[in-house]
Motif scaffolding. Structure first.
Motif, short mmCIF file in Angstrom:
data_model
loop_
_atom_site.label_atom_id
_atom_site.label_comp_id
_atom_site.label_asym_id
_atom_site.label_seq_id
_atom_site.Cartn_x
_atom_site.Cartn_y
_atom_site.Cartn_z
N LYS A 188 10.85 10.87 9.69
CA LYS A 188 11.38 11.04 8.34
C LYS A 188 10.26 11.50 7.43
CE LYS A 188 14.87 7.31 8.49
NZ LYS A 188 15.26 6.01 7.88
N SER A 189 10.56 12.41 6.52
CA SER A 189 9.58 12.84 5.52
C SER A 189 10.11 12.52 4.14
CB SER A 189 9.30 14.35 5.63
OG SER A 189 8.54 14.63 6.77
N VAL A 190 9.25 11.95 3.30
CA VAL A 190 9.61 11.63 1.92
C VAL A 190 8.59 12.26 0.99
CG1 VAL A 190 10.70 9.46 2.62
CG2 VAL A 190 8.31 9.46 1.89
N PRO A 191 8.95 12.49 -0.27
CA PRO A 191 7.99 13.09 -1.21
C PRO A 191 6.77 12.20 -1.42
CG PRO A 191 10.23 13.24 -2.06
CD PRO A 191 10.29 12.32 -0.88
N LEU A 192 5.60 12.83 -1.46
CA LEU A 192 4.37 12.10 -1.75
C LEU A 192 4.45 11.49 -3.14
CD1 LEU A 192 1.51 11.54 -0.53
CD2 LEU A 192 0.72 13.50 -1.85
N HIS A 193 3.97 10.26 -3.27
CA HIS A 193 3.91 9.53 -4.53
C HIS A 193 5.27 9.06 -5.03
CE1 HIS A 193 -0.01 11.96 -5.15
NE2 HIS A 193 -0.30 10.79 -4.63
N ASP A 194 6.30 9.09 -4.17
CA ASP A 194 7.63 8.62 -4.54
C ASP A 194 7.86 7.26 -3.88
OD1 ASP A 194 10.36 8.12 -4.92
OD2 ASP A 194 10.89 10.25 -4.80
N MET A 220 -3.80 21.13 -1.27
CA MET A 220 -5.05 20.44 -1.64
C MET A 220 -4.81 19.32 -2.64
SD MET A 220 -7.29 21.94 0.27
CE MET A 220 -8.99 21.95 -0.29
N TYR A 221 -3.86 18.46 -2.34
CA TYR A 221 -3.52 17.34 -3.21
C TYR A 221 -4.12 16.04 -2.67
CZ TYR A 221 -0.02 20.14 -5.66
OH TYR A 221 0.62 21.10 -6.42
N PRO A 222 -5.10 15.44 -3.35
CA PRO A 222 -5.55 14.10 -2.97
C PRO A 222 -4.45 13.08 -3.27
CG PRO A 222 -7.16 15.23 -4.36
CD PRO A 222 -5.89 16.01 -4.44
N VAL A 223 -4.37 12.06 -2.43
CA VAL A 223 -3.37 11.01 -2.64
C VAL A 223 -3.86 10.07 -3.73
CG1 VAL A 223 -2.07 9.16 -1.55
CG2 VAL A 223 -2.67 11.19 -0.24
N ASP A 224 -2.95 9.69 -4.61
CA ASP A 224 -3.28 8.77 -5.70
C ASP A 224 -3.62 7.39 -5.13
OD1 ASP A 224 -2.70 6.70 -7.82
OD2 ASP A 224 -2.39 8.52 -8.99
N PRO A 225 -4.72 6.78 -5.57
CA PRO A 225 -5.09 5.46 -5.04
C PRO A 225 -4.00 4.41 -5.22
CG PRO A 225 -6.94 6.42 -6.24
CD PRO A 225 -5.76 7.33 -6.47
N ALA A 226 -3.27 4.46 -6.32
CA ALA A 226 -2.20 3.48 -6.54
C ALA A 226 -1.11 3.62 -5.49
CB ALA A 226 -1.62 3.65 -7.95
N PHE A 227 -0.84 4.86 -5.05
CA PHE A 227 0.18 5.06 -4.02
C PHE A 227 -0.33 4.58 -2.67
CE2 PHE A 227 2.81 7.80 -1.16
CZ PHE A 227 4.05 7.27 -1.51
N VAL A 228 -1.61 4.73 -2.40
CA VAL A 228 -2.19 4.19 -1.17
C VAL A 228 -2.03 2.68 -1.14
CG1 VAL A 228 -4.31 3.93 0.18
CG2 VAL A 228 -3.80 6.11 -0.94
N ASP A 229 -2.22 2.03 -2.30
CA ASP A 229 -2.01 0.58 -2.37
C ASP A 229 -0.57 0.22 -2.04
OD1 ASP A 229 -4.64 0.24 -3.12
OD2 ASP A 229 -4.22 0.11 -5.27
N VAL A 230 0.37 1.02 -2.52
CA VAL A 230 1.79 0.79 -2.21
C VAL A 230 2.03 0.90 -0.72
CG1 VAL A 230 4.12 1.77 -2.45
CG2 VAL A 230 2.66 1.51 -4.47
N ILE A 231 1.47 1.94 -0.11
CA ILE A 231 1.66 2.15 1.33
C ILE A 231 1.10 0.99 2.14
CG2 ILE A 231 0.97 3.58 3.29
CD1 ILE A 231 1.07 6.00 1.39
N THR A 232 -0.11 0.57 1.83
CA THR A 232 -0.72 -0.52 2.60
C THR A 232 0.06 -1.82 2.42
OG1 THR A 232 -2.28 -0.93 0.77
CG2 THR A 232 -3.02 0.51 2.56
N GLN A 233 0.57 -2.05 1.23
CA GLN A 233 1.36 -3.26 0.99
C GLN A 233 2.66 -3.22 1.79
OE1 GLN A 233 2.06 -4.13 -3.15
NE2 GLN A 233 3.52 -5.78 -2.71
N LEU A 234 3.33 -2.06 1.81
CA LEU A 234 4.58 -1.94 2.56
C LEU A 234 4.33 -2.09 4.06
CD1 LEU A 234 6.29 1.01 0.62
CD2 LEU A 234 7.04 -1.38 0.69
N CYS A 235 3.22 -1.56 4.54
CA CYS A 235 2.89 -1.73 5.96
C CYS A 235 2.72 -3.20 6.31
CB CYS A 235 1.62 -0.96 6.30
SG CYS A 235 1.83 0.83 6.41
N GLN A 236 2.04 -3.94 5.44
CA GLN A 236 1.85 -5.37 5.67
C GLN A 236 3.17 -6.14 5.60
OE1 GLN A 236 -1.08 -6.48 2.75
NE2 GLN A 236 -2.74 -5.38 3.78
#
Length: 420
Positions: A188-194, A220-236
């Motif tokens: 599945k693919s979802v929009p980045l930062h959504d 050339m879009y760096p991922v927003d740090p806040a969205f990385v925090d969301v991803i890591t939290q959802l993985c946990q």
């Protein structure tokens, strides 16, 4: 190892082995004459020699290389340390089967794990193979170790993960999927930062989230740090594995050895290729200790993965990057490149944004930039696109300020001429 391989005072092409550049002339064939499949839209250049930041074509013309083979030649062209290691190895042993112990694999793997958060390495031949291995490891871990039966991988729109059937399906760009139906299930693919779309995509079948820390092919879009925090939290929260695709961003390019280090995270799995072997074809998948039992004997393999030659290139490349502190250099030179671009392009409305990390920079323009790429080749500078409207700059990690000054001056001149 602290050498500056990019300092050249002559614009003459370095001497070549054999009969030299003259014998190379006329090697480029038309599509109709070639025995190759026409799956590459090639530029009208035949490059025959490289040294540091410079390339020469078969007519003797010199080019400042700000694409590095698409982030492959991180040490510049023909780095001495890698060449010497390969020459030594080529006189000893080229290939044995992975049915036998290969000491070079142990040395290269130990070097990578000692300098990362990973505990185990699988060597292969390319970035696509590394990502394929990551997908297989994530599925097998859930199915054989955790016995959950999970198999779905969530990726992001505009991502790029490779050209095999599984990795092009994981890629969040439809253009690479045309004509290859039916595609494998389980992606599945979802929009980045959504965040809402990401949360909605997770279900009882989700095994992992796969992410690039800078979407290179996607603009050339760096991922927003806040969205990385969301991803890591959802993985946990959901027991998902986090896979980071470092194929283009890894090996010092973004100002850290691995781009995820900018975000203070430790992925379960990450992948490498491109800059890992200085142009020698090699890829690697790295993972945490608890994933070892998912890849038991016979579960995955590669005939050519981790040959003695490939491991010689990897060991020399990684040692040079670490010993010469090239991630730190990339951060410094990346800041210099970014600031220089901002200064030179600030008054041009055609330029809409400048973004990236380290020596991985994108210039977003108001219109497609394919003509600028060709104009740059005529002027003597090589760069590529990252989507239709973005100029992508990927100089090697030894690039000098003088070379950056020259590149920025040429790019500014090209853009001003284009919009005039």
């Amino acid at each position: 190892m602290s050498k500056e391989p990019n300092t050249l005072v002559s614009e003459e092409m370095p001497s070549t082995n054999g009969s030299g550049a003259q014998a190379q002339r006329g090697t480029a064939k038309t599509q109709a004459d070639s025995s190759l499949f026409p799956n590459y839209a090639r530029y009208p250049l035949t490059l025959v020699k490289g040294q540091g930041s410079w390339l020469w074509d078969d007519q003797g013309k010199r080019y400042l290389d700000f694409m590095s083979g698409i982030a492959v030649t991180n040490l510049g062209h023909a780095p001495q340390a890698v060449a010497e290691r390969l020459k030594k190895q080529i006189d000893e042993l080229w290939h044995v089967s992975n049915l036998f112990h290969i000491p070079g694999q142990e040395r290269a793997a130990a070097l990578l794990t000692a300098n990362s958060s990973a505990d185990a390495v699988f060597f292969c031949n390319s970035g696509a193979e590394a990502n394929e291995a990551a997908i297989k490891l994530a599925r097998r871990y859930h199915q054989k170790v955790k016995q959950t039966g999970r198999y779905e991988i969530i990726t992001f729109t505009q991502s790029f993960h490779g050209r095999t059937l599984a990795t092009l399906t994981a890629t969040g760009q439809d253009k690479v999927k045309e004509g290859f139906l039916p595609l494998p299930a389980g992606f599945k693919s979802v929009p980045l930062h959504d965040q809402a779309a990401l949360e909605a995509a997770i279900n009882e079948n989700t095994a992992a989230i796969m992410l690039e820390m800078v979407q290179a092919e996607g603009g050339m879009y760096p991922v927003d740090p806040a969205f990385v925090d969301v991803i890591t939290q959802l993985c946990q929260e959901h027991g998902l594995l986090l896979i980071i695709d470092e194929v283009q961003t890894g090996m010092g390019r973004t100002g850290k050895l691995f781009s995820f280090e900018h975000y203070g995270i430790e992925p379960d799995i990450f992948t490498l290729a491109k800059g890992l072997g200085s142009g020698f074809s090699v890829g690697a998948m790295l993972g945490k200790e608890y994933l070892r039992e998912a890849f038991t004997a016979g579960s995955h393999g590669s005939t050519f993965g981790g040959t003695p030659l490939a491991m010689a290139a990897v060991q020399a490349t990684v040692e040079t990057i670490i010993d010469d502190k090239l991630p730190e250099r990339a951060a410094e030179m990346g800041d210099y490149l970014f600031q220089s671009l901002q200064k030179q392009l600030a008054d041009i409305p055609f330029v809409q944004d400048i973004r990236g990390k380290g020596l991985m920079v994108g210039i977003e323009c108001a219109e497609p930039v394919a003509e600028l790429v060709l104009a740059g080749q005529k002027k003597g500078i090589l760069f590529i696109t990252a989507g239709p409207n973005v100029i992508r700059l990927l100089p090697n990690l030894y690039v000098t300020k003088d070379e950056i000054d020259q590149a920025v001056a040429w790019i500014a001149e090209l853009i001003r001429e284009h919009v005039a």
